[in-house]
Design an enzyme around this catalytic site. Structure first.
Site, PDB file in Angstrom:
ATOM      1  N   GLY A   1       0.810  -1.221   0.000  1.00  0.00           N
ATOM      2  CA  GLY A   1       0.000   0.000   0.000  1.00  0.00           C
ATOM      3  C   GLY A   1       0.834   1.257   0.000  1.00  0.00           C
TER       4      GLY A   1
ATOM      5  N   ILE B   1       3.203   4.548   1.019  1.00  0.00           N
ATOM      6  CA  ILE B   1       2.910   5.722   1.842  1.00  0.00           C
ATOM      7  C   ILE B   1       1.426   6.050   1.796  1.00  0.00           C
ATOM      8  CG2 ILE B   1       3.274   8.214   2.045  1.00  0.00           C
ATOM      9  CD1 ILE B   1       5.593   6.613   3.110  1.00  0.00           C
TER      10      ILE B   1
ATOM     11  N   ILE C   1      -1.032  18.436   1.524  1.00  0.00           N
ATOM     12  CA  ILE C   1      -0.689  17.815   2.811  1.00  0.00           C
ATOM     13  C   ILE C   1      -0.730  18.848   3.932  1.00  0.00           C
ATOM     14  CG2 ILE C   1       1.154  16.695   4.130  1.00  0.00           C
ATOM     15  CD1 ILE C   1       2.048  15.366   1.501  1.00  0.00           C
TER      16      ILE C   1
ATOM     17  N   GLU D   1       3.628  29.704   3.728  1.00  0.00           N
ATOM     18  CA  GLU D   1       3.738  29.297   2.323  1.00  0.00           C
ATOM     19  C   GLU D   1       4.605  30.300   1.567  1.00  0.00           C
ATOM     20  OE1 GLU D   1       3.890  28.015  -1.257  1.00  0.00           O
ATOM     21  OE2 GLU D   1       2.934  26.750   0.259  1.00  0.00           O
TER      22      GLU D   1
ATOM     23  N   ALA E   1       6.038  20.327   5.542  1.00  0.00           N
ATOM     24  CA  ALA E   1       5.194  19.811   4.458  1.00  0.00           C
ATOM     25  C   ALA E   1       5.542  20.524   3.157  1.00  0.00           C
ATOM     26  CB  ALA E   1       3.723  20.008   4.808  1.00  0.00           C
TER      27      ALA E   1
ATOM     28  N   HIS F   1     -32.060  16.348  -9.491  1.00  0.00           N
ATOM     29  CA  HIS F   1     -32.345  17.442  -8.555  1.00  0.00           C
ATOM     30  C   HIS F   1     -33.015  16.872  -7.303  1.00  0.00           C
ATOM     31  CE1 HIS F   1     -33.519  21.399  -7.062  1.00  0.00           C
ATOM     32  NE2 HIS F   1     -34.737  20.911  -6.857  1.00  0.00           N
TER      33      HIS F   1
END
Length: 467
Positions: A39, A41, A186, A205, A270, A446
């Site tokens: 599987g 990471i 992440i 960031e 990250a 709908h």
């Protein structure tokens, strides 16, 4: 006696085990080699367990902040952080066992070992201590060793205080403060998770927006929502230094040219991933690398060494599980002689599972304009959706970009409750070369959230009914 295989797959992640199963289905004698649970990471430390954690956060968020809207009153709402983490690990373990069963069911040999290329047709097997225990031979070898969190010297990860996504999933105690460095999928998902549980979260960031690969309008909408949730966001910011001061980690930042200092109990690194190319014998057989990833022919996934192929994160972006799986299937089918069209990397959906969710496929508005295309843009806010109103999920919108002349769907962008499910419609439409008219004339049930896709398309052509 040394075993001989038609195909040996080195790495058992969503690229490797899928390739191995498909190879066996096509009649190849196949083995998959991985020292850890199958599987990769994604299943063990990424996609699946994080979705478990995020569901917990979503439930808590709904009850705590929106329960009154639904007439649900719970006094003294509490949660068991240890149980939240435990549930995530239980789900991961269960699905990993299911993958092991699938591999066995499909008659794929499974070797739990570390594999290393020693020739173009031979893989050396060793135990956890690095002691050689055996080797196998194969006519074809597929490398699917994945990737790991990228590190830089300014952010010295010790996996206790400065952590990666792996440690973020198994913390024993809920941190009071968390700084998340990097606002890709992440970073944003963990920021949402810990913020809902009560941690004071700051996102850093280096680009001008969080989720910088997304359409700017979507990124700004999510930033506004996150700030309302109490998440501190610093964009156009870089980390110059991280050091321990007492019981906390202190960061020195450059934020738009100004120096700032922040401190927190935990820091999550990250900032991206890098391919696992070390220690697997690439240099021994002369496999060519490009920017720390294996270089391949993107039609066959063969490396510069005939008979050796590579797929998934180890060959570079996009670092997505569904891409690795598609590459694995494509590779073994090409080996079999089944010639399918190359994977269209311009039509790969990307998803971020915070709340509201974010999903996209194709070009952003700015990218379409950069390419010089004349476009039509249609938007539909969930604020105007009856279904969104009924379920209390009115944040966000659908945005679709069309070629003005031919109506080609150039890109789709969704921020909203079920964005990661809804994006499949736009992805399929693009793969079938559908047009704006196709979306408008397709009758949607709908009330559904997916009606917003039809309405966004209609909006682009001045035909929208509900806005």
């Amino acid at each position: 006696m040394q075993k001989q295989y038609d195909i040996a797959v080195l790495g058992g992640g969503p690229g490797g085990y899928v390739a191995a199963i498909r190879a066996s289905q096509l009649g190849f004698k196949t083995v998959v080699i991985d020292k850890s649970n199958l599987g990769g990471i994604c299943l063990n430390w990424g996609c699946i367990p994080t979705k478990s954690l995020l569901k917990n956060a979503e439930m808590i968020d709904q009850i705590k902040n929106h329960g009154d809207d639904f007439g649900v009153k719970i006094s003294g709402l509490d949660f068991d952080f240890t149980r939240i983490i435990k549930r995530s690990r239980e789900i991961s373990d269960r699905i990993s066992k299911n993958v092991e069963m699938l591999v066995k069911k499909n008659k794929v040999d499974r070797i739990r070992s570390f594999g290393k290329l020693i020739s173009k047709n031979e893989i050396e097997l060793s135990d956890d201590k690095g002691t050689q225990i055996n080797s196998i031979k194969a006519d074809k070898i597929i490398i699917a060793t994945g990737a790991r969190p990228r590190s830089v010297s300014a952010i010295p990860v010790d996996r206790k205080n400065i952590i990666t996504s792996t440690e973020a999933m198994i913390l024993k105690d809920l941190p009071k403060e968390l700084i998340v460095i990097g606002a890709g999928a992440i970073g944003v998902e963990f920021a949402y998770f810990y913020s809902v549980l009560g941690t004071k979260v700051t996102i850093i960031e280096m680009m001008k927006n969080i989720l910088p690969v997304e359409d700017e309008e979507v990124s700004l909408a999510l930033e506004k929502i996150f700030k309302k949730k109490g998440i501190n966001i610093l964009t156009s910011a870089t980390v110059e230094k991280a050091e321990f001061k007492g019981s906390k980690i202190s960061l020195t930042l450059d934020v738009k040219g100004e120096k700032k200092e922040l401190s927190a109990e935990k820091v999550l690194n990250a900032i991206g991933v890098v391919g696992n190319v070390e220690g697997i014998g690439l240099e021994k057989v002369g496999i060519e690398l490009e920017k720390n990833h294996i270089k391949v022919n993107k039609e066959t996934y063969e490396t510069n060494i005939p008979g050796i192929f590579a797929i998934g994160d180890v060959i570079g972006p996009p670092w997505l599980a569904h891409v690795a799986s598609a590459e694995g299937i494509h590779t073994v089918e090409r080996i079999k002689g089944i010639i399918n069209p190359p994977i269209n990397y311009e039509n790969i959906p990307g998803c971020t599972y915070c709340q509201p969710q974010v999903a996209s496929v194709g070009l952003t508005e700015s990218k379409a304009k950069e390419k010089g295309q004349k476009i039509k843009v249609g938007k539909f806010p969930f604020m105007a959706s009856g279904k969104a109103f009924a379920i209390g999920e009115r944040e966000g919108f659908v945005k679709i970009i069309f070629d003005e002349k031919y109506g080609e769907i150039l890109g789709g962008h969704i921020i909203g409750s079920e964005a990661t499910e809804m994006i499949a419609e736009i992805t399929l439409a693009r793969s079938l070369e559908a047009t704006g008219e196709s979306l408008i004339k397709t009758v949607h049930a709908h009330p559904t959230l997916s009606e917003a896709i039809m309405e966004a398309a209609a909006n682009a052509y001045g035909e929208a009914i509900h806005i």
